[in-house]
Design a protein around this motif. Sequence first.
Motif, PDB file in Angstrom:
ATOM      1  N   ALA A 126       0.834  -1.209   0.000  1.00 19.06           N
ATOM      2  CA  ALA A 126       0.000   0.000   0.000  1.00 19.06           C
ATOM      3  C   ALA A 126       0.865   1.254   0.000  1.00 19.06           C
ATOM      4  O   ALA A 126       0.575   2.229  -0.698  1.00 19.06           O
ATOM      5  N   ALA A 127       1.947   1.235   0.778  1.00 17.00           N
ATOM      6  CA  ALA A 127       2.843   2.393   0.827  1.00 17.00           C
ATOM      7  C   ALA A 127       3.490   2.644  -0.528  1.00 17.00           C
ATOM      8  O   ALA A 127       3.600   3.796  -0.983  1.00 17.00           O
ATOM      9  N   THR A 128       3.916   1.580  -1.198  1.00 17.37           N
ATOM     10  CA  THR A 128       4.598   1.720  -2.487  1.00 17.37           C
ATOM     11  C   THR A 128       3.638   2.197  -3.569  1.00 17.37           C
ATOM     12  O   THR A 128       3.968   3.088  -4.371  1.00 17.37           O
ATOM     13  N   LEU A 129       2.440   1.655  -3.605  1.00 17.69           N
ATOM     14  CA  LEU A 129       1.455   2.059  -4.598  1.00 17.69           C
ATOM     15  C   LEU A 129       0.977   3.489  -4.364  1.00 17.69           C
ATOM     16  O   LEU A 129       0.726   4.238  -5.317  1.00 17.69           O
ATOM     17  N   THR A 130       0.867   3.881  -3.100  1.00 17.86           N
ATOM     18  CA  THR A 130       0.475   5.250  -2.776  1.00 17.86           C
ATOM     19  C   THR A 130       1.559   6.233  -3.222  1.00 17.86           C
ATOM     20  O   THR A 130       1.269   7.287  -3.805  1.00 17.86           O
ATOM     21  N   GLN A 131       2.795   5.865  -2.993  1.00 19.58           N
ATOM     22  CA  GLN A 131       3.897   6.731  -3.400  1.00 19.58           C
ATOM     23  C   GLN A 131       4.011   6.816  -4.915  1.00 19.58           C
ATOM     24  O   GLN A 131       4.410   7.857  -5.458  1.00 19.58           O
ATOM     25  N   LEU A 132       3.655   5.748  -5.612  1.00 14.45           N
ATOM     26  CA  LEU A 132       3.666   5.780  -7.075  1.00 14.45           C
ATOM     27  C   LEU A 132       2.738   6.876  -7.585  1.00 14.45           C
ATOM     28  O   LEU A 132       3.090   7.636  -8.499  1.00 14.45           O
ATOM     29  N   CYS A 133       1.553   6.971  -7.013  1.00 12.22           N
ATOM     30  CA  CYS A 133       0.621   8.027  -7.407  1.00 12.22           C
ATOM     31  C   CYS A 133       1.240   9.394  -7.162  1.00 12.22           C
ATOM     32  O   CYS A 133       1.255  10.263  -8.039  1.00 12.22           O
ATOM     33  N   VAL A 140      -2.660  12.277   0.266  1.00 17.92           N
ATOM     34  CA  VAL A 140      -2.646  13.739   0.167  1.00 17.92           C
ATOM     35  C   VAL A 140      -1.311  14.299   0.662  1.00 17.92           C
ATOM     36  O   VAL A 140      -0.705  15.172   0.029  1.00 17.92           O
ATOM     37  N   SER A 141      -0.841  13.789   1.793  1.00 18.67           N
ATOM     38  CA  SER A 141       0.436  14.260   2.326  1.00 18.67           C
ATOM     39  C   SER A 141       1.592  13.934   1.390  1.00 18.67           C
ATOM     40  O   SER A 141       2.500  14.749   1.182  1.00 18.67           O
ATOM     41  N   ALA A 142       1.547  12.738   0.817  1.00 18.83           N
ATOM     42  CA  ALA A 142       2.613  12.332  -0.106  1.00 18.83           C
ATOM     43  C   ALA A 142       2.634  13.232  -1.342  1.00 18.83           C
ATOM     44  O   ALA A 142       3.710  13.618  -1.822  1.00 18.83           O
ATOM     45  N   ILE A 143       1.471  13.568  -1.865  1.00 21.03           N
ATOM     46  CA  ILE A 143       1.402  14.463  -3.025  1.00 21.03           C
ATOM     47  C   ILE A 143       1.981  15.834  -2.665  1.00 21.03           C
ATOM     48  O   ILE A 143       2.743  16.425  -3.435  1.00 21.03           O
ATOM     49  N   GLY A 144       1.636  16.338  -1.500  1.00 25.14           N
ATOM     50  CA  GLY A 144       2.157  17.624  -1.079  1.00 25.14           C
ATOM     51  C   GLY A 144       3.676  17.641  -1.001  1.00 25.14           C
ATOM     52  O   GLY A 144       4.334  18.593  -1.422  1.00 25.14           O
ATOM     53  N   ARG A 145       4.252  16.560  -0.450  1.00 24.73           N
ATOM     54  CA  ARG A 145       5.714  16.490  -0.336  1.00 24.73           C
ATOM     55  C   ARG A 145       6.381  16.360  -1.703  1.00 24.73           C
ATOM     56  O   ARG A 145       7.390  17.008  -1.977  1.00 24.73           O
TER      57      ARG A 145
END
Length: 379
Positions: free
Chosen positions: A276-283, A314-319
Amino acid sequence: MNSKTEAFEPVWAVGFMTGTSVDAVDAAMLLTDGEEVFEFGPVAEIPYSDEDREVIHAAVQAARDWNWQGPAPQDAFDSAKAVAVQRHRDALDGLLADWSGPPPAIIGIHGQTVLHRRPTENKIGATLQIIDAAAMRAALGLPIAYDFRTADVEAGGEGAPLAPIYHHALLNRTKLNRTAILNLGGVANITALDKDGGLIAFDCGPANGPIDEWVTAHGRGSHDVGGRLAAAGQIDEDRLAATLAHPYFAEPPPKSLDRYDFSAKLADGLSIEDGAATLTQLCARSVARGIEIMEADMERLILCGGGRHNPTLVSAIGRCAKCDVQLAEEVGLRGDSLEAEAFAFLAVRTLRKLPISFPSTTGVPQPLAGGRILKPQPS
């Protein structure tokens, strides 16, 4: 992009959207002339039941197995169409339950995308949204606009995304400058203005689709609720780097994706949390890559669609995007209904024969009207 045309009295229109996340039928009403948005009307959401999702996923899988080769899997498609007719009827009933205004002049129905293939240098693309237009017209009792993508694809365009002209109208309405709109559905698509004020739009990468697929495959529900699984996991940087090396991410827009062009297979063999972490970061990183290649004049990113409910995403996109990220509601927009609103807007543009796709949004050679209209049969 939207120069004023002949006078046209604004009308109330309803839009429906059923995205590749296969979570619900969303409905929304607008008062619009197809160029400006004057008022927002009621909204409704009818979640799909587990049984509904099984029927629709079966149609998607049948479409993928078929891939335009040989006879179409009509039985699977017909079952999904029947579900769609009932759920759209339910959504319209909910939308109009407390509505005291005039009846909608037209309804825009997107249909369920089951297959999408972008064009290549030697071959036009193909796209399939399954919908029983006649049954929808009979069930809803109002004129419907549908089949919004075919004309674009046949003219050599990507067929997606189509919401950008509506995003443009919203940016004009809200007076937001240097702002892009990012829709986080099964796929992430972004709309922005270039440094000369021209419209740019494209699919920047996978979004909820692979995450939902991963969570569902592990029997943990239909999605990563609150992003908690991703927040507890570790990103597999090697797998992520290998995926982001795919030529798609470096390709300039316009460009589009099928929901399954990037799937949960990236995470095979990882724990549910690490996957889940890897797929979320891919987005998140594909969004950042998209912002880099489009060279837009922007400093703010407005998030709409189901993915904005995932705080880890959302946080990952912001970073990764290195810009101010806000949810649609923070700027007065309706993040869960925005795509449905778009098809109400596109329905009125179809009624008026105004363009709905453009060279800078789908790669079509010139601004192109699209969609077909089916009126109720006389009683």
